[in-house]
Scaffold this motif. Structure first.
Motif, mmCIF file in Angstrom:
data_model
loop_
_atom_site.group_PDB
_atom_site.id
_atom_site.type_symbol
_atom_site.label_atom_id
_atom_site.label_comp_id
_atom_site.label_asym_id
_atom_site.label_seq_id
_atom_site.Cartn_x
_atom_site.Cartn_y
_atom_site.Cartn_z
ATOM 1 N N GLN A 1 25.124 78.229 15.715
ATOM 2 C CA GLN A 1 25.689 77.163 14.899
ATOM 3 C C GLN A 1 26.666 76.376 15.762
ATOM 4 O OE1 GLN A 1 25.096 76.257 11.588
ATOM 5 N NE2 GLN A 1 26.401 74.497 12.104
ATOM 6 N N MET A 2 26.428 75.088 15.877
ATOM 7 C CA MET A 2 27.241 74.242 16.740
ATOM 8 C C MET A 2 27.932 73.184 15.885
ATOM 9 S SD MET A 2 24.680 73.815 20.006
ATOM 10 C CE MET A 2 23.569 72.713 19.140
ATOM 11 N N ASN A 3 29.230 73.225 15.857
ATOM 12 C CA ASN A 3 30.034 72.265 15.092
ATOM 13 C C ASN A 3 30.884 71.427 16.032
ATOM 14 O OD1 ASN A 3 29.045 73.446 12.689
ATOM 15 N ND2 ASN A 3 30.738 74.927 12.660
ATOM 16 N N SER A 4 31.399 70.342 15.514
ATOM 17 C CA SER A 4 32.282 69.447 16.287
ATOM 18 C C SER A 4 31.667 69.119 17.644
ATOM 19 C CB SER A 4 33.650 70.097 16.469
ATOM 20 O OG SER A 4 34.241 70.401 15.223
ATOM 21 N N LEU A 5 30.422 68.716 17.622
ATOM 22 C CA LEU A 5 29.701 68.482 18.875
ATOM 23 C C LEU A 5 30.311 67.329 19.665
ATOM 24 C CD1 LEU A 5 26.139 69.182 17.570
ATOM 25 C CD2 LEU A 5 27.182 70.294 19.546
ATOM 26 N N LYS A 6 30.271 67.488 20.968
ATOM 27 C CA LYS A 6 30.825 66.492 21.886
ATOM 28 C C LYS A 6 29.726 65.955 22.787
ATOM 29 C CE LYS A 6 35.121 69.197 22.173
ATOM 30 N NZ LYS A 6 36.061 69.883 23.105
ATOM 31 N N TYR A 7 29.997 64.812 23.406
ATOM 32 C CA TYR A 7 29.022 64.229 24.325
ATOM 33 C C TYR A 7 28.613 65.262 25.385
ATOM 34 C CZ TYR A 7 30.206 59.607 22.456
ATOM 35 O OH TYR A 7 30.395 58.518 21.633
ATOM 36 N N GLU A 8 29.583 66.019 25.862
ATOM 37 C CA GLU A 8 29.311 66.959 26.959
ATOM 38 C C GLU A 8 28.504 68.179 26.524
ATOM 39 O OE1 GLU A 8 32.254 65.685 26.030
ATOM 40 O OE2 GLU A 8 33.870 67.187 26.160
ATOM 41 N N ASP A 9 28.193 68.291 25.239
ATOM 42 C CA ASP A 9 27.310 69.366 24.784
ATOM 43 C C ASP A 9 25.841 68.997 24.950
ATOM 44 O OD1 ASP A 9 29.608 69.889 22.088
ATOM 45 O OD2 ASP A 9 29.403 71.105 23.911
ATOM 46 N N THR A 10 25.574 67.775 25.335
ATOM 47 C CA THR A 10 24.198 67.331 25.553
ATOM 48 C C THR A 10 23.561 68.145 26.668
ATOM 49 O OG1 THR A 10 24.642 65.078 24.811
ATOM 50 C CG2 THR A 10 22.755 65.395 26.294
ATOM 51 N N ALA A 11 22.426 68.770 26.357
ATOM 52 C CA ALA A 11 21.748 69.633 27.326
ATOM 53 C C ALA A 11 20.475 70.179 26.696
ATOM 54 C CB ALA A 11 22.650 70.806 27.739
ATOM 55 N N VAL A 12 19.657 70.796 27.521
ATOM 56 C CA VAL A 12 18.565 71.623 27.013
ATOM 57 C C VAL A 12 19.146 73.017 26.798
ATOM 58 C CG1 VAL A 12 16.288 72.591 27.426
ATOM 59 C CG2 VAL A 12 16.823 70.275 28.220
ATOM 60 N N TYR A 13 18.955 73.543 25.607
ATOM 61 C CA TYR A 13 19.482 74.856 25.248
ATOM 62 C C TYR A 13 18.344 75.880 25.268
ATOM 63 C CZ TYR A 13 23.996 72.941 23.973
ATOM 64 O OH TYR A 13 25.240 72.335 24.010
ATOM 65 N N TYR A 14 18.624 76.995 25.926
ATOM 66 C CA TYR A 14 17.657 78.073 26.058
ATOM 67 C C TYR A 14 18.223 79.357 25.469
ATOM 68 C CZ TYR A 14 15.771 75.037 29.753
ATOM 69 O OH TYR A 14 15.262 73.981 30.470
ATOM 70 N N CYS A 15 17.359 80.162 24.860
ATOM 71 C CA CYS A 15 17.776 81.519 24.538
ATOM 72 C C CYS A 15 17.039 82.460 25.484
ATOM 73 C CB CYS A 15 17.516 81.872 23.077
ATOM 74 S SG CYS A 15 15.799 81.901 22.563
ATOM 75 N N ALA A 16 17.653 83.600 25.707
ATOM 76 C CA ALA A 16 17.108 84.553 26.650
ATOM 77 C C ALA A 16 17.470 85.969 26.214
ATOM 78 C CB ALA A 16 17.655 84.275 28.052
ATOM 79 N N ALA A 17 16.666 86.933 26.677
ATOM 80 C CA ALA A 17 16.859 88.331 26.301
ATOM 81 C C ALA A 17 17.134 89.170 27.540
ATOM 82 C CB ALA A 17 15.627 88.857 25.586
ATOM 83 N N ALA A 18 18.123 90.069 27.415
ATOM 84 C CA ALA A 18 18.505 90.936 28.522
ATOM 85 C C ALA A 18 18.359 92.396 28.124
ATOM 86 C CB ALA A 18 19.947 90.660 28.939
#
Length: 126
Positions: free
Chosen positions: A82-99
């Protein structure tokens, strides 16, 4: 076969909110720690947040603390960001990963994450 599929990325205005989903298959969430990472154009990939196998620990990058919340639904085998109060600098490709990890109640974004999703684009723009 381990598979991670992200969804939920889209164009949003500054100050807005988004919820990303990471649907896991081929394993259950109590066997892997799950992390969210992001990569902006021209920048290195960075860890955003992670959640332990047993939800005993959640870790956040300083840049998102207080704004982003990671959670998971074991019944749906899905992890959310959940991403709130988004900023310009949050712009990106978001990945999830498993460890793979022996730690049940902790996670670190510096661990080696063996499995990765294809990513979902988040664009913060007015």
């Amino acid at each position: 076969q381990v598979q991670l599929v992200e969804s939920g990325g889209e164009l949003v205005q500054p100050g807005g909110s988004l919820r990303l989903s990471c649907a896991a298959s081929g394993f259950t969430l109590d066997t892997y720690a799950i992390g969210w990472f992001r990569q902006a154009p021209g920048k290195e990939r960075e860890g955003v947040s992670c959640i332990s196998r047993y939800d005993g620990s959640k870790t956040y990058a300083d840049s998102v603390k207080g704004r982003f919340t990671i959670s998971k639904d074991n019944a749906k085998n899905t992890v959310y960001l959940q991403m709130n109060s988004l900023k310009y600098e949050d712009t990106a490709v978001y990945y999830c990963a498993a460890a793979t990890t022996i730690h049940r109640k902790m996670c670190e974004m510096t661990w080696i994450y063996e499995y990765w999703g294809q990513g979902t684009q988040v664009t913060v723009s007015s």
